[in-house]
Design a protein around this motif. Structure first.
Motif, PDB file in Angstrom:
ATOM      1  N   GLU A 276       0.811  -1.218   0.000  1.00 21.17           N
ATOM      2  CA  GLU A 276       0.000   0.000   0.000  1.00 21.17           C
ATOM      3  C   GLU A 276       0.841   1.263   0.000  1.00 21.17           C
ATOM      4  O   GLU A 276       0.397   2.294  -0.493  1.00 21.17           O
TER       5      GLU A 276
ATOM      6  N   GLY B  42      -9.375   8.747  -6.757  1.00 19.79           N
ATOM      7  CA  GLY B  42      -8.973   8.634  -5.357  1.00 19.79           C
ATOM      8  C   GLY B  42      -7.895   9.607  -4.918  1.00 19.79           C
ATOM      9  O   GLY B  42      -7.664   9.783  -3.720  1.00 19.79           O
TER      10      GLY B  42
ATOM     11  N   LEU C  77      -3.710   4.057 -11.289  1.00 20.73           N
ATOM     12  CA  LEU C  77      -3.775   3.207 -10.101  1.00 20.73           C
ATOM     13  C   LEU C  77      -5.094   3.463  -9.381  1.00 20.73           C
ATOM     14  O   LEU C  77      -5.359   4.579  -8.935  1.00 20.73           O
ATOM     15  N   PRO C  78      -5.938   2.435  -9.227  1.00 19.48           N
ATOM     16  CA  PRO C  78      -7.289   2.642  -8.702  1.00 19.48           C
ATOM     17  C   PRO C  78      -7.368   3.024  -7.224  1.00 19.48           C
ATOM     18  O   PRO C  78      -8.328   3.661  -6.806  1.00 19.48           O
ATOM     19  N   SER C  79      -6.363   2.676  -6.432  1.00 16.57           N
ATOM     20  CA  SER C  79      -6.413   2.935  -4.988  1.00 16.57           C
ATOM     21  C   SER C  79      -5.564   4.118  -4.558  1.00 16.57           C
ATOM     22  O   SER C  79      -5.512   4.446  -3.371  1.00 16.57           O
ATOM     23  N   LEU C  80      -4.887   4.772  -5.487  1.00 22.41           N
ATOM     24  CA  LEU C  80      -3.949   5.837  -5.135  1.00 22.41           C
ATOM     25  C   LEU C  80      -4.655   7.027  -4.501  1.00 22.41           C
ATOM     26  O   LEU C  80      -5.591   7.591  -5.077  1.00 22.41           O
ATOM     27  N   GLU C  81      -4.200   7.405  -3.309  1.00 23.69           N
ATOM     28  CA  GLU C  81      -4.717   8.558  -2.578  1.00 23.69           C
ATOM     29  C   GLU C  81      -3.688   9.670  -2.462  1.00 23.69           C
ATOM     30  O   GLU C  81      -4.034  10.845  -2.469  1.00 23.69           O
TER      31      GLU C  81
ATOM     32  N   ARG D 138      -1.670   2.759  -2.266  1.00 27.07           N
ATOM     33  CA  ARG D 138      -2.440   3.918  -1.802  1.00 27.07           C
ATOM     34  C   ARG D 138      -1.574   5.163  -1.709  1.00 27.07           C
ATOM     35  O   ARG D 138      -2.063   6.267  -1.908  1.00 27.07           O
ATOM     36  N   ARG D 139      -0.296   4.990  -1.345  1.00 27.73           N
ATOM     37  CA  ARG D 139       0.607   6.124  -1.188  1.00 27.73           C
ATOM     38  C   ARG D 139       1.918   5.836  -1.911  1.00 27.73           C
ATOM     39  O   ARG D 139       2.558   4.823  -1.651  1.00 27.73           O
TER      40      ARG D 139
ATOM     41  N   ASP E  14      -2.190  -2.628  -7.865  1.00 27.34           N
ATOM     42  CA  ASP E  14      -3.458  -1.899  -7.757  1.00 27.34           C
ATOM     43  C   ASP E  14      -3.784  -1.518  -6.325  1.00 27.34           C
ATOM     44  O   ASP E  14      -4.617  -0.647  -6.087  1.00 27.34           O
ATOM     45  N   THR E  15      -3.145  -2.152  -5.357  1.00 31.39           N
ATOM     46  CA  THR E  15      -3.401  -1.879  -3.941  1.00 31.39           C
ATOM     47  C   THR E  15      -2.659  -0.647  -3.428  1.00 31.39           C
ATOM     48  O   THR E  15      -2.888  -0.209  -2.305  1.00 31.39           O
TER      49      THR E  15
END
Length: 107
Positions: free
Chosen positions: A7, A74, A48-52, A30-31, A27-28
Motif C-alpha cells: 500500500e 482517489g 492506479l485505482p487505490s492511489l490517494e 495507496r501512497r 493496484d493496492t
C-alpha cells in the motif's frame, strides 16, 4: 522484488533518474512517493485505482500527465515540490475538484 499487496511505496534516487521503466505497480498502492518522475510515469501512476497520495518531487510535468492525475478519482493528496510547474500548468492544477492537500515549492 514482489510488490503485490503493498500500500505504501517510497522510491528515492532511481538509477535511471525518474523512469519506472515498466515497473509493475500494484493496484493496492495507496501512497507513492518518488522523485524525478517523467510524464510517461505519471500517466501510468494516474491509472492506479487505490492511489490517494502522490509525492512527485522534481517531476517532469506535461499538461496531459497533470490532467490525468487530476482526473484520478482517489487522488486527494499531491506533492509537487521542485516539479517543473509553470503558469499554464498552475491554471490546470487550480481547476482540480478532488485535491484536498497540495504541496508546492521550489518550482
Amino acid at each position: 522484488m514482489a510488490l503485490e499487496g503493498i500500500e505504501d511505496l517510497f522510491l528515492s534516487h532511481l538509477r535511471s533518474h525518474g523512469t519506472l521503466r515498466g515497473m509493475a505497480l500494484p493496484d493496492t498502492l495507496r501512497r507513492l512517493r518518488c522523485s524525478c518522475l517523467k510524464s510517461d510515469d505519471l500517466r501510468v501512476i494516474s491509472e492506479l485505482p487505490s492511489l490517494e497520495t502522490l509525492g512527485a518531487q522534481n517531476a517532469t510535468l506535461s499538461h496531459q500527465a497533470l490532467g490525468r492525475l487530476l482526473e484520478a478519482e482517489g487522488l486527494v493528496d499531491l506533492d509537487l515540490e521542485g516539479a517543473d510547474l509553470d503558469d499554464a500548468l498552475a491554471v490546470t492544477l487550480a481547476q482540480s475538484r478532488r485535491i484536498l492537500r497540495l504541496y508546492i515549492c521550489r518550482t
